[in-house]
Design a protein around this motif. Structure first.
Motif, short mmCIF file in Angstrom:
data_model
loop_
_atom_site.label_atom_id
_atom_site.label_comp_id
_atom_site.label_asym_id
_atom_site.label_seq_id
_atom_site.Cartn_x
_atom_site.Cartn_y
_atom_site.Cartn_z
N SER A 61 0.85 -1.19 0.00
CA SER A 61 0.00 0.00 0.00
C SER A 61 0.89 1.24 0.00
N GLY A 62 0.41 2.32 0.60
CA GLY A 62 1.22 3.53 0.64
C GLY A 62 1.26 4.24 -0.70
N PRO A 63 2.01 5.35 -0.79
CA PRO A 63 2.07 6.15 -2.01
C PRO A 63 2.54 5.32 -3.20
N ALA A 64 2.02 5.68 -4.38
CA ALA A 64 2.38 4.95 -5.59
C ALA A 64 3.81 5.23 -6.02
N SER A 65 4.42 6.25 -5.45
CA SER A 65 5.78 6.60 -5.82
C SER A 65 6.55 7.01 -4.58
N ALA A 66 7.81 6.58 -4.53
CA ALA A 66 8.66 6.97 -3.41
C ALA A 66 8.91 8.47 -3.39
N GLN A 67 8.59 9.15 -4.50
CA GLN A 67 8.73 10.60 -4.51
C GLN A 67 7.79 11.26 -3.50
N GLN A 68 6.79 10.52 -3.04
CA GLN A 68 5.86 11.07 -2.05
C GLN A 68 6.26 10.70 -0.62
N TRP A 69 7.43 10.14 -0.45
CA TRP A 69 7.89 9.87 0.91
C TRP A 69 8.08 11.19 1.66
N GLN A 82 -6.28 8.73 2.04
CA GLN A 82 -5.49 8.20 3.14
C GLN A 82 -4.37 7.29 2.66
N ASN A 83 -4.68 6.36 1.72
CA ASN A 83 -3.66 5.40 1.30
C ASN A 83 -2.69 5.98 0.29
N GLN A 84 -2.81 7.28 0.00
CA GLN A 84 -1.84 7.93 -0.86
C GLN A 84 -0.96 8.90 -0.06
N ASN A 85 -1.08 8.84 1.25
CA ASN A 85 -0.16 9.57 2.12
C ASN A 85 0.87 8.60 2.66
N SER A 86 2.00 9.13 3.08
CA SER A 86 3.11 8.29 3.52
C SER A 86 2.72 7.42 4.72
N GLN A 87 3.20 6.18 4.68
CA GLN A 87 3.07 5.29 5.82
C GLN A 87 4.42 5.13 6.52
N ALA A 88 5.20 6.18 6.52
CA ALA A 88 6.58 6.10 7.03
C ALA A 88 6.64 5.65 8.48
N HIS A 89 7.51 4.69 8.75
CA HIS A 89 7.89 4.31 10.11
C HIS A 89 9.29 4.88 10.31
N LYS A 90 9.38 6.00 11.04
CA LYS A 90 10.64 6.74 11.17
C LYS A 90 11.24 6.55 12.54
N GLY A 91 12.55 6.29 12.60
CA GLY A 91 13.25 6.14 13.87
C GLY A 91 14.34 7.19 14.03
N TYR A 92 14.50 7.71 15.25
CA TYR A 92 15.52 8.72 15.49
C TYR A 92 15.78 8.82 16.99
#
Length: 636
Positions: free
Chosen positions: A296-304, A431-441
């Motif tokens: 799922s998630g954005p159709a392109s990594a350009q939307q990360w 909703q499914n075209q927005n990033s589903q990023a799991h970010k760690g920091y």
């Protein structure tokens, strides 16, 4: 004339003398009563002025006399509202003073303020007896309860990838994208109302305590750009007097790497991706196929997402709407899903297939000063979104956070923006075209001293979202710092989506417990609840629609079972809040064997404990509730 008559005349003269003396005494008594009453009234008025000044001024500490929000001016203004201004016929004086720190000679408490109001008090009747004006003074000391904060001892919050799993480093900070289901564990980052998967959490109104006008309205109006209205993840950085700190973020770039890049010696990784953990599926590498299941998630990594880091100076610990932003850094995402086999990455936002060497990128798995400008021609500079490839400053472009003469508090806000540096909640995408990023920091402050009075501190403000990538076995980790002045009080600890552990053929079980410091902070023991442990809904509720809480554990140990393979689903509180109502012992910071060392904040930490034999890959959100006034009188 009789002999008896001659005797009565002297007696009548004596009576007059006696009555005259009695009159003087009565006059003095009445005068004393009247003037003493007036003196008492003046003393009471002085006391009320001193108390009002101390209570009004102490929230501005430690800014004792630095405009615009200094404690001295605020205290004097409050005393004036209660009828006391310096000078005048009665020679009024208002003295505002810092309170010495009993644990550190020569230093002062940042959360207490002393106000003394003095005045000449005239007499009226007693003036006829030779008594004159006398001086009255009253002093009050007020204190604000230092905020309960999340984190761990020291000037670092969260682990680096290298240290994960060792020396008590069991978690790092987690940020989930707007397109992620809240059931992953971030209660505030994802869209709360437009869930789109079968396992999605119920729509709710949960929001960061610091958020925009449409929500809590607690963020300052002046911002470097249109940050997400629901708020970001906030961290308090305290810099002591005479010190200068530099705020750094570990791994500031969003870098999906299939959860395999940079695995440390114990097998731990930062586990970043942009999908529902797509490394277990197909079509999810290199930013290709992001619109298809199981990714799922954005159709392109350009939307990360673009990661944003904004630094503020805080003038008041209770009102961050007056915070002044100092700098902002925004960083483009990279695609490292082909590593470690190639050790290369691309920059999806450019639309170019050009690869770069991952090991040369300082923004990946390294500490970065978010106020520093990357070197010209560096790989990092190409990732900075801000004009000129450098952080944007609100005023002087000078990195560093000075502590000044009395110590200064700063704030770091971390946000996931969309690929256009905009609020993902306002870009109109499905909703499914927005990033589903799991970010760690992780976050740290460097440059301060090593002693308790000179060291910096970094804590999460209001709430915290973290990830525990523990491979197997039970563990404990510092979670919340309770200052000594909370002795005898009760607070509520809320945890969202707790206790995910792996279920396999040997079963799964987990008990989540809160432990408190004992023996001056050298040991931990299970904390106690006032009335038990409760489970709630997927949302915290609101004033109009409050959450419903159900008691799961009676009063006693602050422990609850969160995973049980004998029930369906085995993760009992998936996507739900639980609440611990916890009692702080009355002798928490006193007595022969206090639980904490008042002079050492490193001993104030309460821990979160997992009792399990399985792996625990758990993202949770935690926040706190406290009933009572944070500002109160110590004396007066």
């Amino acid at each position: 004339m009789s002999r008896h008559a001659n005797r009565r005349r002297p007696q009548r003269g004596q009576s007059l003398v006696i009555f005259a003396l009695i009159g003087v005494v009565l006059f003095a008594v009445v005068g004393l009563a009247v003037d003493a009453g007036f003196s008492y009234f003046a003393s009471d008025h002085l006391e009320r002025g001193a108390m009002a000044g101390a209570l009004a001024g102490v929230p501005d500490m430690p800014d004792f006399n630095t405009a615009p929000n200094d404690a001295t001016s605020t205290a004097i203004a409050a005393a004036a509202k209660n009828g006391w201004t310096s000078g005048g016929a009665n020679n009024v004086t208002i003295s505002v003073a810092k309170v010495p720190d009993p644990n550190n000679a020569g230093l002062y408490l940042n959360n207490q303020l002393q106000v003394t109001v003095a005045s000449d008090v005239p007499v009226f009747f007693l003036k006829l007896l030779g008594f004159g004006t006398h001086r009255e003074a009253r002093t009050a000391v007020a204190e604000y309860l230092r905020p309960i904060t999340f984190g761990q001892p020291g000037s670092q919050l969260g682990s680096t990838q290298t240290d994960l799993g060792s020396n008590g480093n069991y978690y790092f900070m987690r940020s989930e994208g707007w397109g992620t289901d809240r059931g992953q564990g971030d209660a505030y980052g994802p869209n709360p109302t437009n869930a789109w998967t079968s396992s999605a959490s119920t729509p709710n109104v949960d929001v960061h305590a610091l958020s925009g006008p449409a929500w809590a309205g607690t963020e300052p109006a002046s911002q470097p750009l249109a940050l997400p209205a629901r708020g970001g993840q906030n961290y308090t950085i305290y810099v002591p007097a005479g010190q200068t700190a530099f705020v750094q973020v570990y791994n500031p770039v969003f870098a999906p790497d299939n959860g395999t890049t940079g695995t440390n010696a114990l097998g731990y990784t930062y586990h970043e991706d942009d999908g529902d953990f797509p490394e277990s599926g197909s079509g999810c590498s290199g930013g290709n196929g992001q619109g298809t299941l199981p990714c799922s998630g954005p159709a392109s990594a350009q939307q990360w997402p673009i990661m944003s880091y904004t630094v503020y100076k805080s003038a008041n610990p209770f009102d961050h709407s007056s915070d002044a932003w100092l700098s902002n850094l925004r960083v483009k995402a990279i695609d490292a899903t082909s590593a470690p086999s190639t050790g290369k990455y691309t920059i999806p936002a450019t639309g170019s297939a050009t690869t770069h060497t991952l090991g040369n990128l300082t923004y990946y798995h390294n500490w970065v000063d978010v106020q520093a400008t990357p070197a010209v021609g560096s790989l990092a500079k190409a990732l900075v979104v801000n004009p000129g490839g450098a952080p944007t400053f609100n005023g002087s472009a000078t990195p560093g956070l000075p502590g000044g003469a009395t110590g200064t508090t700063y704030r770091l806000r971390v946000d996931q923006l969309d690929d256009q540096s905009q609020d993902p909640g306002a870009n109109g995408r499905a909703q499914n075209q927005n990033s589903q990023a799991h970010k760690g920091y992780a976050v740290e402050a460097t440059g301060c001293g090593a002693t308790p009075s000179t060291s910096c501190s970094v804590t999460a403000l209001d709430d915290i979202t973290l990830y525990t990538p523990v491979k197997a076995g039970g563990f404990t980790m510092p979670l919340v710092s309770i200052p000594p002045e909370y002795a005898g009080r009760t607070f509520s600890l809320y945890i969202y989506d707790p206790g995910d552990v792996t279920c396999n053929g040997s079963g799964c079980s987990n008990v989540l417990s809160i432990t408190q410091p004992t023996n001056s902070g050298t040991a931990q023991a299970t904390a106690q609840t006032t009335d038990g442990v409760y489970s709630g809904q997927s949302g915290e509720g609101s004033a109009a629609n409050p959450a419903t809480w159900t008691q799961q554990v009676t009063a006693g140990n602050a422990s609850i079972q969160t995973q049980d393979q004998s029930v369906n689903p085995p993760n009992i509180y998936n996507g739900l809040w639980i609440r611990f109502d916890i009692s702080v012992p009355a002798d928490y910071a006193s007595g022969a064997t206090p639980d904490v060392n008042s002079a050492n904040p490193a001993t104030w930490f309460w821990y979160l404990s997992y009792t399990t034999s399985q792996a625990a890959g758990d993202t949770i959100t935690a926040n706190l509730g406290f009933t009572g006034a944070p500002v109160h009188l110590v004396s007066g």
